[in-house]
Design a protein around this motif. Sequence first.
Motif, short mmCIF file in Angstrom:
data_model
loop_
_atom_site.label_atom_id
_atom_site.label_comp_id
_atom_site.label_asym_id
_atom_site.label_seq_id
_atom_site.Cartn_x
_atom_site.Cartn_y
_atom_site.Cartn_z
N HIS A 116 6.28 29.18 10.12
CA HIS A 116 6.25 30.52 9.54
C HIS A 116 7.67 31.12 9.56
O HIS A 116 8.14 31.57 10.60
CB HIS A 116 5.30 31.40 10.36
CG HIS A 116 5.00 32.74 9.75
ND1 HIS A 116 5.80 33.34 8.80
CD2 HIS A 116 3.97 33.60 9.95
CE1 HIS A 116 5.29 34.51 8.46
NE2 HIS A 116 4.17 34.69 9.15
N HIS A 117 8.35 31.07 8.40
CA HIS A 117 9.63 31.79 8.27
C HIS A 117 9.34 33.27 8.47
O HIS A 117 8.27 33.77 8.08
CB HIS A 117 10.24 31.54 6.89
CG HIS A 117 9.33 31.93 5.75
ND1 HIS A 117 9.29 33.19 5.24
CD2 HIS A 117 8.41 31.21 5.06
CE1 HIS A 117 8.39 33.25 4.27
NE2 HIS A 117 7.83 32.06 4.14
N HIS A 118 10.30 34.01 9.06
CA HIS A 118 9.96 35.38 9.48
C HIS A 118 11.23 36.23 9.54
O HIS A 118 12.29 35.77 9.94
CB HIS A 118 9.30 35.34 10.85
CG HIS A 118 8.49 36.55 11.20
ND1 HIS A 118 9.06 37.76 11.54
CD2 HIS A 118 7.15 36.73 11.27
CE1 HIS A 118 8.10 38.63 11.81
NE2 HIS A 118 6.92 38.04 11.65
N MET A 119 11.10 37.50 9.16
CA MET A 119 12.18 38.45 9.30
C MET A 119 12.62 38.54 10.76
O MET A 119 11.79 38.51 11.67
CB MET A 119 11.75 39.84 8.82
CG MET A 119 11.49 39.97 7.34
SD MET A 119 12.98 39.77 6.33
CE MET A 119 14.00 41.15 6.89
N GLY A 120 13.92 38.66 10.98
CA GLY A 120 14.44 38.83 12.32
C GLY A 120 14.55 37.56 13.13
O GLY A 120 14.72 37.61 14.35
N THR A 121 14.46 36.41 12.46
CA THR A 121 14.55 35.12 13.16
C THR A 121 15.63 34.25 12.51
O THR A 121 16.21 34.61 11.48
CB THR A 121 13.21 34.36 13.14
OG1 THR A 121 13.00 33.81 11.82
CG2 THR A 121 12.05 35.27 13.51
N GLY A 122 15.85 33.09 13.10
CA GLY A 122 16.85 32.16 12.57
C GLY A 122 16.36 31.35 11.40
O GLY A 122 17.13 30.56 10.83
N VAL A 123 15.10 31.50 11.01
CA VAL A 123 14.56 30.85 9.80
C VAL A 123 13.92 31.94 8.95
O VAL A 123 12.73 32.21 9.04
CB VAL A 123 13.56 29.74 10.13
CG1 VAL A 123 13.15 29.01 8.84
CG2 VAL A 123 14.15 28.75 11.12
#
Length: 296
Positions: free
Chosen positions: A156-163
């Motif tokens: 799960h790509h996600h806002m506020g993360t490295g992906v």
Amino acid sequence: MAKIKLGIAPIAWTNDDMPELGSENTFEQCVSEMALAGFTGCEVGNKYPADTAVLKKALELRGMEIASRWFSSYLLTKPYEEVEAEFRPFCQYLKEMGASFCNVAEQGNSIQGKLDKAVFADKPCNTEKQWQLLCEGLNRLGRVAKEEYGLTMTYHHHMGTGVQTEAEIDRLMANTDPEYVWLLYDTGHLACSGEDYLGILKKYLPRIRHIHLKDIRMDVRNKVMDENMSFLAGVRNGLFTVPGDGCIDFEPIFDIIGNSDFEGWYIVEAEQDPAKANPLEYAIKARSYIREKAHI
């Protein structure tokens, strides 16, 4: 479209990251209203029973089933063996519930839950070593999920993360084993990040195994960026909403997926403050929009 099941996430009733949002809403109310709105599946929320027999009975009474569940991995900050030890009972729970998917998101350097970090300005970026740890760890977790529990593991790509960005998704997909690591496609997070969500859908459709349908309010998104707000502050201010209530045109998305071999779940996921956005009302709104635009 006969290959696609339609579910909804419980985060609209009670927020996992901010449990005070919707603290008054019970598990029974949540799943009853999901079914009443016309959904046949859901993901697992923080108020769901830990006893799978209890959960099965509650869902069967309402004609519902479990589609998947979120797992926070800490591959960047914990030994792999510790992460796997936490992952196994998570997978066992989903297997007992008859689910086919598990959703993983790396939280080792995430700022999505930090109120003092601006979701855009303070976004983390993985180092070379972190990319290696993440991709190798995901390959190992994905193998465990598939070979020992019969689950398809999606990232799960996600806002506020490295992906979060397209470039970061590209790197993750290029450096993980397609037999064990698949992609969860989330419309809202891609649109919020400013990515080409249609282009990403076309590029990775053969590797997409789970889909979150989330809309965004662009005026709130721009406010979050301009005022250096945190991710959670954005949620409180109405950053996300259900399909048909924001700025995303879902018809091209539905057309692309409907003309493909995709088989799995559409999950409506829109974390909002239930005191401001009545969960049942918005669930019905989403269901009507999907019926009209996707013909399911």
